[in-house]
Design a protein around this motif. Structure first.
Motif, PDB file in Angstrom:
ATOM      1  N   LEU A 129      -5.782  -0.370  -5.243  1.00  0.00           N
ATOM      2  CA  LEU A 129      -4.972  -0.960  -6.313  1.00  0.00           C
ATOM      3  C   LEU A 129      -4.161   0.106  -7.037  1.00  0.00           C
ATOM      4  O   LEU A 129      -2.971  -0.077  -7.321  1.00  0.00           O
ATOM      5  N   ILE A 130      -4.800   1.260  -7.308  1.00  0.00           N
ATOM      6  CA  ILE A 130      -4.120   2.332  -8.047  1.00  0.00           C
ATOM      7  C   ILE A 130      -2.944   2.875  -7.249  1.00  0.00           C
ATOM      8  O   ILE A 130      -1.834   3.033  -7.773  1.00  0.00           O
ATOM      9  N   TYR A 131      -3.173   3.183  -5.955  1.00  0.00           N
ATOM     10  CA  TYR A 131      -2.054   3.776  -5.204  1.00  0.00           C
ATOM     11  C   TYR A 131      -0.971   2.742  -4.921  1.00  0.00           C
ATOM     12  O   TYR A 131       0.207   3.091  -4.791  1.00  0.00           O
ATOM     13  N   THR A 132      -1.327   1.452  -4.843  1.00  0.00           N
ATOM     14  CA  THR A 132      -0.305   0.418  -4.685  1.00  0.00           C
ATOM     15  C   THR A 132       0.566   0.326  -5.928  1.00  0.00           C
ATOM     16  O   THR A 132       1.806   0.262  -5.842  1.00  0.00           O
ATOM     17  N   VAL A 133      -0.072   0.342  -7.095  1.00  0.00           N
ATOM     18  CA  VAL A 133       0.679   0.329  -8.351  1.00  0.00           C
ATOM     19  C   VAL A 133       1.514   1.602  -8.483  1.00  0.00           C
ATOM     20  O   VAL A 133       2.684   1.564  -8.879  1.00  0.00           O
ATOM     21  N   GLY A 134       0.912   2.749  -8.134  1.00  0.00           N
ATOM     22  CA  GLY A 134       1.613   4.027  -8.243  1.00  0.00           C
ATOM     23  C   GLY A 134       2.870   4.072  -7.395  1.00  0.00           C
ATOM     24  O   GLY A 134       3.950   4.456  -7.873  1.00  0.00           O
ATOM     25  N   TYR A 135       2.757   3.682  -6.124  1.00  0.00           N
ATOM     26  CA  TYR A 135       3.929   3.694  -5.250  1.00  0.00           C
ATOM     27  C   TYR A 135       4.962   2.659  -5.682  1.00  0.00           C
ATOM     28  O   TYR A 135       6.177   2.885  -5.565  1.00  0.00           O
ATOM     29  N   SER A 136       4.512   1.508  -6.186  1.00  0.00           N
ATOM     30  CA  SER A 136       5.446   0.462  -6.618  1.00  0.00           C
ATOM     31  C   SER A 136       6.260   0.914  -7.824  1.00  0.00           C
ATOM     32  O   SER A 136       7.493   0.788  -7.845  1.00  0.00           O
ATOM     33  N   VAL A 137       5.574   1.456  -8.820  1.00  0.00           N
ATOM     34  CA  VAL A 137       6.262   1.923 -10.021  1.00  0.00           C
ATOM     35  C   VAL A 137       7.183   3.095  -9.681  1.00  0.00           C
ATOM     36  O   VAL A 137       8.333   3.162 -10.142  1.00  0.00           O
ATOM     37  N   SER A 138       6.686   4.019  -8.865  1.00  0.00           N
ATOM     38  CA  SER A 138       7.503   5.171  -8.463  1.00  0.00           C
ATOM     39  C   SER A 138       8.759   4.719  -7.737  1.00  0.00           C
ATOM     40  O   SER A 138       9.862   5.236  -7.983  1.00  0.00           O
ATOM     41  N   LEU A 139       8.598   3.741  -6.841  1.00  0.00           N
ATOM     42  CA  LEU A 139       9.748   3.257  -6.074  1.00  0.00           C
ATOM     43  C   LEU A 139      10.819   2.680  -6.996  1.00  0.00           C
ATOM     44  O   LEU A 139      12.005   2.986  -6.845  1.00  0.00           O
ATOM     45  N   ALA A 140      10.392   1.868  -7.975  1.00  0.00           N
ATOM     46  CA  ALA A 140      11.360   1.236  -8.884  1.00  0.00           C
ATOM     47  C   ALA A 140      12.074   2.276  -9.748  1.00  0.00           C
ATOM     48  O   ALA A 140      13.308   2.256  -9.886  1.00  0.00           O
ATOM     49  N   VAL A 141      11.317   3.200 -10.318  1.00  0.00           N
ATOM     50  CA  VAL A 141      11.897   4.212 -11.201  1.00  0.00           C
ATOM     51  C   VAL A 141      12.807   5.152 -10.412  1.00  0.00           C
ATOM     52  O   VAL A 141      13.893   5.533 -10.880  1.00  0.00           O
ATOM     53  N   LEU A 142      12.372   5.543  -9.209  1.00  0.00           N
ATOM     54  CA  LEU A 142      13.185   6.429  -8.382  1.00  0.00           C
ATOM     55  C   LEU A 142      14.501   5.767  -7.985  1.00  0.00           C
ATOM     56  O   LEU A 142      15.546   6.431  -7.930  1.00  0.00           O
ATOM     57  N   PHE A 365       1.852   8.688  -7.785  1.00  0.00           N
ATOM     58  CA  PHE A 365       2.654   8.763  -9.004  1.00  0.00           C
ATOM     59  C   PHE A 365       3.540  10.006  -9.038  1.00  0.00           C
ATOM     60  O   PHE A 365       4.249  10.226 -10.024  1.00  0.00           O
ATOM     61  N   GLN A 366       3.521  10.832  -7.981  1.00  0.00           N
ATOM     62  CA  GLN A 366       4.322  12.060  -7.981  1.00  0.00           C
ATOM     63  C   GLN A 366       5.811  11.752  -8.069  1.00  0.00           C
ATOM     64  O   GLN A 366       6.556  12.416  -8.800  1.00  0.00           O
ATOM     65  N   GLY A 367       6.265  10.741  -7.325  1.00  0.00           N
ATOM     66  CA  GLY A 367       7.676  10.363  -7.380  1.00  0.00           C
ATOM     67  C   GLY A 367       8.092   9.928  -8.772  1.00  0.00           C
ATOM     68  O   GLY A 367       9.183  10.273  -9.243  1.00  0.00           O
ATOM     69  N   LEU A 368       7.230   9.167  -9.443  1.00  0.00           N
ATOM     70  CA  LEU A 368       7.507   8.734 -10.812  1.00  0.00           C
ATOM     71  C   LEU A 368       7.648   9.932 -11.733  1.00  0.00           C
ATOM     72  O   LEU A 368       8.591  10.018 -12.538  1.00  0.00           O
ATOM     73  N   LEU A 369       6.730  10.884 -11.615  1.00  0.00           N
ATOM     74  CA  LEU A 369       6.756  12.065 -12.476  1.00  0.00           C
ATOM     75  C   LEU A 369       8.007  12.898 -12.238  1.00  0.00           C
ATOM     76  O   LEU A 369       8.660  13.358 -13.188  1.00  0.00           O
TER      77      LEU A 369
END
Length: 413
Positions: A129-142, A365-369
């Motif tokens: 769940l965490i990595y799915t949320v992390g990649y999803s948020v990162s994708l949108a912000v990126l 979350f690296q992409g988001l950061l």
């Protein structure tokens, strides 16, 4: 059995580590080998008189020919020791009606549970769940960050060009993880150890390429920043073409070599399992080298920053200088992917739970950061967005702000 664990391990180990055969697949393959041997044994030793109990494969153990009234004991398969150190024996009675049920049951005698403990299952579900949320948020912000850097013409420069390419690799990496997850693990009934389809292999290839490109664009970021600090040379289009070739072309070259080696020498399963394969080093080797070079460039930049803060080698006497150095160091860690050095040279199954947290949870979350630090918190970007907002107000409402009259920007590159 252990499907959730394997799902996470595939995502964790495939990009950056030399994989060995996972216990679940070893379990499946060994049982398939035992079944073939048993069927051969049955064909050779079946009693044509139909007296007694005939040889039988019950999906776990191969039972021999027995006479009525005989009790046969068989040891648990050796492959069960992959999950438990202690294994026992299972018995069956040969009766007039054939073989009796095994006693004690396999899950008792062989100390193998059909399901992973509830606490482990909850842990793995949480990680997913965490990595799915992390990649999803990162994708949108990126995606928003890329649009900003591409649409605002005054932000077009060599530095932001490289940032855009890096952001795109993070986007592709997130997309490839979702595609691979959906293709390989869309159903619990999927036998991921023997799955071999074009879609499956294509998803694995795409994932490997995106991950490899991401590492090489991290390397490009480090090379570019080092070149800025070490020289004042003008970065021409040729230099950008060279960086593009390194970031996109080199991964394509090695992925192509790996595809060729798998097609001609190891065309097995879905290409997501690398059982002590030397060909996996075609992908892993360049990634390991890029991480090591990035770490050396990171240390060199920290050394340069330290010298620039102390141009005359005077000892620190101002806490603000410490803060500036620490801030610069922390900002460079996600940009250079320095945290990958932590597990880069460790065995695949070393401290798996910790690797889940660091590489899957935090890594997602690296992409988001990176997008936040190098786009949304960038003063140059903020200033240009503010100027565009003022111009929009002027066009819409006829309001002319004093700031809008002076739209010249100071671009460092």
């Amino acid at each position: 059995m252990l499907r959730t664990t394997w799902t996470l391990l595939t995502l964790l180990l495939a990009p950056t580590a030399l994989s060995t055969l996972h216990p679940e697949c070893e379990y499946i393959f060994q049982l398939e080998r035992d079944e073939r041997h048993c069927l051969q044994f049955i064909a050779e030793h079946t009693n044509k008189s139909n007296e007694g109990c005939q040889p039988m494969w019950d999906a776990v153990v191969c039972w021999p020919l027995a006479v009525i009234g005989e009790t046969v004991y068989m040891a648990c398969p050796a492959v069960f020791s992959l999950f438990k150190n202690n294994t026992g024996t299972v018995g069956r009675n040969c009766t007039n009606e054939g073989w009796s049920r095994p006693f004690p049951p396999y899950h008792v005698a062989c100390s193998v549970d059909d399901d992973i403990p509830e606490t482990e299952q909850s842990y793995f579900a949480t990680v997913k769940l965490i990595y799915t949320v992390g990649y999803s948020v990162s994708l949108a912000v990126l995606a928003v960050a890329v649009l900003i850097l591409m649409l605002l013409r005054k932000l077009h420069c060599a530095r932001n060009f490289i940032h855009i390419q890096l952001f795109i690799t993070f986007i592709l990496k997130a997309v490839s993880v979702f595609i691979k997850d959906a293709t390989l693990f869309s159903s619990d009934d999927t036998n991921h150890c023997t799955l071999s389809t074009f879609a499956c292999k294509a998803s694995v290839i795409f994932c490997h390429y995106c991950v490899m490109a991401n590492f090489f664009w991290l390397l490009v970021e480090a090379l570019y920043l080092n070149s800025l600090l070490l020289s004042s040379l003008y970065h021409s289009r040729c230099c950008m073409w060279g960086f593009s070739l390194l970031g996109w072309g080199v991964p394509f070259f090695f992925i192509s070599l790996w595809i060729g080696s798998r097609v001609y020498f190891e065309d097995t399963e879905c290409w997501d399992i690398n059982e002590e394969s030397l060909f996996w080093w075609i992908i892993k080797g360049p990634i390991v080298v890029s991480i090591a070079v990035n770490f050396m460039l990171f240390m060199n930049i920290i050394r340069i920053l330290f010298q620039k803060l102390n141009p005359r080698l005077i000892q620190f006497n101002n806490s603000s200088q410490y803060r500036r150095l620490i801030k610069s160091t922390l900002l460079l860690i996600p940009l250079f992917g320095t945290h990958y050095m932590f597990f880069n040279f460790l065995p695949d199954y070393f401290s798996v739970n910790l690797r889940f947290c660091v590489e899957l949870c935090l890594g997602s979350f690296q992409g988001l950061l990176v997008a936040i630090l190098y786009c949304f918190l960038n003063q140059e970007v903020q200033k240009e967005i503010h100027m565009q907002w003022l111009r929009w107000q002027e066009r819409s409402y006829g309001v002319v702000s004093p700031a809008a009259k002076c739209s010249q920007m100071d671009t460092p590159f």
